[in-house]
Design an enzyme around this catalytic site. Structure first.
Site, PDB file in Angstrom:
ATOM      1  N   GLY A  51       0.848  -1.213  -0.074  1.00  0.00           N
ATOM      2  CA  GLY A  51      -0.010  -0.134  -0.101  1.00  0.00           C
ATOM      3  C   GLY A  51       0.876   1.226   0.121  1.00  0.00           C
ATOM      4  O   GLY A  51       2.049   1.177  -0.211  1.00  0.00           O
ATOM      5  N   LYS A  65       3.964  12.619  -2.474  1.00  0.00           N
ATOM      6  CA  LYS A  65       4.890  11.470  -1.855  1.00  0.00           C
ATOM      7  C   LYS A  65       5.682  11.898  -0.668  1.00  0.00           C
ATOM      8  O   LYS A  65       6.433  12.939  -1.065  1.00  0.00           O
ATOM      9  CB  LYS A  65       5.578  10.995  -2.984  1.00  0.00           C
ATOM     10  CG  LYS A  65       6.410   9.559  -2.846  1.00  0.00           C
ATOM     11  CD  LYS A  65       7.098   9.090  -3.862  1.00  0.00           C
ATOM     12  CE  LYS A  65       7.892   7.621  -3.530  1.00  0.00           C
ATOM     13  NZ  LYS A  65       8.422   6.849  -4.778  1.00  0.00           N
ATOM     14  N   ASP A 112       8.129   5.893   8.583  1.00  0.00           N
ATOM     15  CA  ASP A 112       7.558   7.010   8.977  1.00  0.00           C
ATOM     16  C   ASP A 112       6.794   7.820   7.949  1.00  0.00           C
ATOM     17  O   ASP A 112       6.411   9.056   8.214  1.00  0.00           O
ATOM     18  CB  ASP A 112       8.678   7.973   9.582  1.00  0.00           C
ATOM     19  CG  ASP A 112       9.850   8.273   8.708  1.00  0.00           C
ATOM     20  OD1 ASP A 112       9.524   8.059   7.413  1.00  0.00           O
ATOM     21  OD2 ASP A 112      10.896   8.351   9.209  1.00  0.00           O
ATOM     22  N   GLY A 113       6.669   7.168   6.633  1.00  0.00           N
ATOM     23  CA  GLY A 113       5.664   7.823   5.845  1.00  0.00           C
ATOM     24  C   GLY A 113       6.566   8.921   5.166  1.00  0.00           C
ATOM     25  O   GLY A 113       5.834   9.589   4.220  1.00  0.00           O
ATOM     26  N   ARG A 169       3.057  14.256  -7.503  1.00  0.00           N
ATOM     27  CA  ARG A 169       3.042  13.477  -8.551  1.00  0.00           C
ATOM     28  C   ARG A 169       1.860  13.689  -9.487  1.00  0.00           C
ATOM     29  O   ARG A 169       0.875  13.699  -8.683  1.00  0.00           O
ATOM     30  CB  ARG A 169       3.224  12.013  -8.125  1.00  0.00           C
ATOM     31  CG  ARG A 169       4.768  11.759  -7.349  1.00  0.00           C
ATOM     32  CD  ARG A 169       5.303  10.129  -7.224  1.00  0.00           C
ATOM     33  NE  ARG A 169       4.265   9.241  -6.893  1.00  0.00           N
ATOM     34  CZ  ARG A 169       4.352   8.072  -6.697  1.00  0.00           C
ATOM     35  NH1 ARG A 169       5.829   7.611  -7.066  1.00  0.00           N
ATOM     36  NH2 ARG A 169       3.865   7.220  -6.247  1.00  0.00           N
ATOM     37  N   ASP A 204       4.055  -4.255  -7.354  1.00  0.00           N
ATOM     38  CA  ASP A 204       3.599  -3.237  -6.807  1.00  0.00           C
ATOM     39  C   ASP A 204       4.157  -1.748  -7.518  1.00  0.00           C
ATOM     40  O   ASP A 204       3.831  -0.708  -7.098  1.00  0.00           O
ATOM     41  CB  ASP A 204       3.853  -2.857  -5.385  1.00  0.00           C
ATOM     42  CG  ASP A 204       5.320  -3.138  -4.964  1.00  0.00           C
ATOM     43  OD1 ASP A 204       5.759  -4.097  -5.151  1.00  0.00           O
ATOM     44  OD2 ASP A 204       5.656  -2.075  -4.531  1.00  0.00           O
ATOM     45  N   ASN A 205       5.294  -2.090  -8.367  1.00  0.00           N
ATOM     46  CA  ASN A 205       5.805  -0.649  -9.119  1.00  0.00           C
ATOM     47  C   ASN A 205       5.518  -0.764 -10.664  1.00  0.00           C
ATOM     48  O   ASN A 205       6.317  -0.177 -11.378  1.00  0.00           O
ATOM     49  CB  ASN A 205       7.191  -0.870  -8.942  1.00  0.00           C
ATOM     50  CG  ASN A 205       7.815  -0.150  -7.319  1.00  0.00           C
ATOM     51  OD1 ASN A 205       6.827   0.481  -6.618  1.00  0.00           O
ATOM     52  ND2 ASN A 205       8.842  -0.988  -6.987  1.00  0.00           N
ATOM     53  N   ASP A 253       7.239   4.878  -9.940  1.00  0.00           N
ATOM     54  CA  ASP A 253       8.114   4.705  -8.576  1.00  0.00           C
ATOM     55  C   ASP A 253       9.441   4.731  -8.888  1.00  0.00           C
ATOM     56  O   ASP A 253      10.070   3.754  -8.746  1.00  0.00           O
ATOM     57  CB  ASP A 253       7.566   3.604  -7.829  1.00  0.00           C
ATOM     58  CG  ASP A 253       6.208   3.609  -7.146  1.00  0.00           C
ATOM     59  OD1 ASP A 253       5.864   4.918  -6.978  1.00  0.00           O
ATOM     60  OD2 ASP A 253       5.668   2.655  -6.832  1.00  0.00           O
TER      61      ASP A 253
END
EC number: 2.7.7.-
Length: 669
Positions: free
Chosen positions: A153, A176, A188-189, A246, A338-339, A348
């Site tokens: 995710g 992002k 930590d995002g 993005r 996932d990319n 990505d």
């Protein structure tokens, strides 16, 4: 539950009324960050109008009740494609750079004043939300380095919403690096300045090279910091938190369809929505009706044929995308499922790289110990990822049908597009011959044997004198030799990476206990190390003069074959002068002078880390015109960087300096 699903079905039906790229935005309430009394009003960005169709058409998890921060707490997110989130504010956000061509997609003109930079920093950092924005994180899974990883995710990205333009186009915006989400796991995002600059610049560079890609509209840094161990060597440091805006039609990817996967036989991991075939149907309906409307219209009454046509088109687009990568020397670095974009876009940008010295086995990602994602393996890996997509689409697309489509389409489409592009790179404009594939293969073999610079060699070929007795041939060969690797460069490139004692121990283990050696998964790495040792030994016995003579021989052989092929092309033309002009024009349009080499990005990063963003902006402008143009002299004069303490200047179209070989990018990059 029945009411919930009925509501979702009604939302999807409404979404289908809006064809691809057409928007009919409705007034939206002002979005507010948690705890904020009132959002600042945008001025330059006030014209952006949101219509967030994905959140209406697909199931969205409502954040669980709890204390502040609970919505972003790591957790499985079953039964949903999105979950509501909020950006985490940054301290003193500052604009690094804007891409005016990318922002023009949204209907935005150039920022009118410095005040607009402050506005961009505020809204594109996530510190304030634009009216109509609805931040959400997308749920997807993925096969990472060949193994199913379960739920992944948007752990460091957030869907902001979909902007509709006056021309009827629709663009999804993402932030992002805007803070933690339920998919951040133990992270930590956040993203940092170096990785954000790389993604920002490469997204735009790839677009201007003509490669299908997501876009980057802005890069915003801050005084907030996080700790990163760049090389995973126990030397962490504080780095500035940075956000990239993005832009794409959608960021849905292959892994979006893997959330329904049952427990994997190798890893034991499963997707969060096992058994929810109803959501897979919704997701397919949404993707096809929104982004492949011609397929939806052609197969409205037969879902299996519709889904087959959809998979066929995704296969073709993916094949064309990776063919374009191979033709510009681009290495993605992390080709996990996932990319992989469901639209066939490059997505990505992490530990990517462009080839300098041509090496088909080049691995740009230092975290890729097995070389799974090496340059030459990218087409094979993309095909493997498409196989995983086919598995994820069943039963809506029977697996045997998906496999048949993949076998029929991928290799054929890749080879067709690759050879078509390579013909243009070689200026073969008149006739197509079966032997052209062999000519290209021999060229790449010659480049490999001589350590030739990939980008510069192709660019230089446009000045190859076609006439047999041309006085410029000697000068051309001299310039070509300059693009071949020197003895010093080769010795540096092939220096052993492993302590000789460790290598000896591993070889002894391979002899005495091959089963244990195989379990360690180091066979490919040991083979590469042995190749380096052998190559280093050969280089030690070679003089610079011998290397030069050998390189000249290799190139003389290929250039003779190339001239013969050009003669055949010229024979099919009625006007030799017109053919020559078209030959050069096509080569200039397909062989870039500038690509985002790692050292160019590194120079911009180091300046930005000192607070000077001018180099990022200068490189961005350079990459907006990567191909030859008649007004190139002024650009070339500016496209230089100070090389060392003596201030010598090196053109950004030159081969990279020796220190560039020491640069290392990882999944942390």
């Amino acid at each position: 539950m029945a009411v919930y699903r009925a509501a979702l079905g009604a939302s999807l039906a409404a979404a289908r009324l809006l064809p691809l790229g057409r928007c009919s935005p409705s007034p939206a309430p002002r979005s507010t960050l948690s705890g904020a009394a009132m959002e600042p009003a945008p001025r330059w960005l006030a014209g952006l109008r949101f219509d967030n169709r994905a959140l209406r058409a697909l199931p969205v998890e409502a954040p669980p009740p709890g204390p502040e921060g609970a919505p972003s707490a790591p957790r499985p997110v079953p039964g949903a494609c999105f979950t509501r989130v909020q950006p985490t504010p940054l301290r003193q956000p500052r604009l690094v750079a804007l891409s005016e061509p990318a922002l023009a997609l949204l209907g935005l003109g150039a920022p009118p004043a410095r005040e607009a930079e402050a506005e961009a920093a505020l809204f594109f950092s996530g510190n304030a939300l634009l009216p109509g924005a609805e931040p959400a994180a997308h749920c997807y899974c993925g096969h990472q380095f060949g193994q199913f990883a379960g739920q992944l995710g948007d752990g460091a990205a957030m869907y902001l919403g979909e902007v509709c333009t006056a021309t009827g186009e629709r663009w999804e915006l993402q932030l992002k690096g805007a803070g933690p989400t339920p998919f951040s796991r133990q992270a930590d995002g956040r993203k940092v300045l170096r990785s954000s600059i790389r993604e920002f610049l490469c997204s735009e560079a790839m677009f201007h090279l003509g490669v299908p890609t997501t876009r980057a509209g802005a890069c915003v840094t801050s005084e907030s910091t996080v700790v990163r161990d760049v090389f995973y060597d126990g030397n962490p440091k504080y780095e500035q938190c940075t956000v990239v805006l993005r832009v794409a039609s959608t960021f849905i990817r292959f892994g979006s369809f893997e959330i329904f996967k049952s427990a994997d036989e190798h890893t034991g991991r499963a997707g969060p929505s096992v058994g929810r075939n109803d959501i897979r149907v919704q997701l397919l309906d949404y993707v096809i009706s929104s982004f492949y409307p011609e397929i939806q219209a052609a197969h409205a009454s037969d879902s299996v044929q519709r889904n087959a046509a959809f998979f066929r088109e995704v296969t073709r687009r993916t094949a064309r995308m990776v063919a374009e990568w191979q033709c510009v020397g681009f290495c993605h670095g992390v080709l996990n499922t996932d990319n992989m974009s469901i639209l066939g876009l490059t997505i990505d940008y992490g530990p990517f790289g462009f080839l300098d010295r041509y090496d088909p086995d080049h691995v740009c990602n230092a975290s890729d110990n097995t070389g799974r994602y090496a340059y030459s393996k990218q087409p094979e890996v993309c095909r493997w990822n498409l196989r995983k997509l086919a598995e994820a689409l069943q039963p809506e697309l029977p697996l045997e049908l998906g496999e048949a489509i993949l076998a029929e389409e991928f290799d054929a489409e890749f080879q067709r597009h690759y050879l078509q592009k390579m013909r243009r790179k070689l200026g073969l404009v008149q006739v197509e011959l079966e032997e052209d594939g062999a000519l290209v293969s021999k060229l790449l073999e010659t480049m490999h044997l001589t350590g030739a610079d990939f980008t510069n060699t192709f660019y230089l070929l446009s000045s190859f004198p076609v006439e047999l007795e041309s006085p410029g041939l000697a000068e051309f060969l001299a310039r070509l030799m300059e693009q071949c690797a020197s003895l010093e460069e080769l010795r540096l490139a092939f220096r052993p990476q492993m302590d000789p004692r460790q290598l000896s121990m591993m070889l002894m283990l391979a002899q005495s206990n091959p089963q244990l050696f195989a379990l360690m998964g180091t066979r490919a790495g040991i083979a590469r190390e042995l190749e380096r040792v052998e190559q280093q030994s050969r280089l030690e016995q070679l003089s610079a003069a011998e290397l030069q003579s050998r390189n000249q021989g290799h190139w003389a052989d290929w250039l003779q074959a190339y001239r013969a092929r050009l003669d055949k092309d010229l024979e099919g033309a009625g006007d030799a002068a017109a053919w020559q002009a078209e030959h050069v024009r096509v080569m200039h349009a397909n062989n870039p002078k500038y690509v985002l080499r790692n050292y160019i990005a590194q120079n911009a990063i180091e300046a930005a880390e000192r607070g000077d963003f001018s180099e990022v902006r200068r490189v961005l402008k350079l990459l907006e015109t990567p191909y030859h143009c008649e007004a190139g002299a002024a650009t070339d004069a500016e496209a230089t960087e100070a090389d060392g303490a003596d201030g010598r200047q090196r053109s950004y179209s030159s081969k990279p300096p020796l220190w560039a070989a020491e640069l290392c990018v990882t999944u942390s990059s």
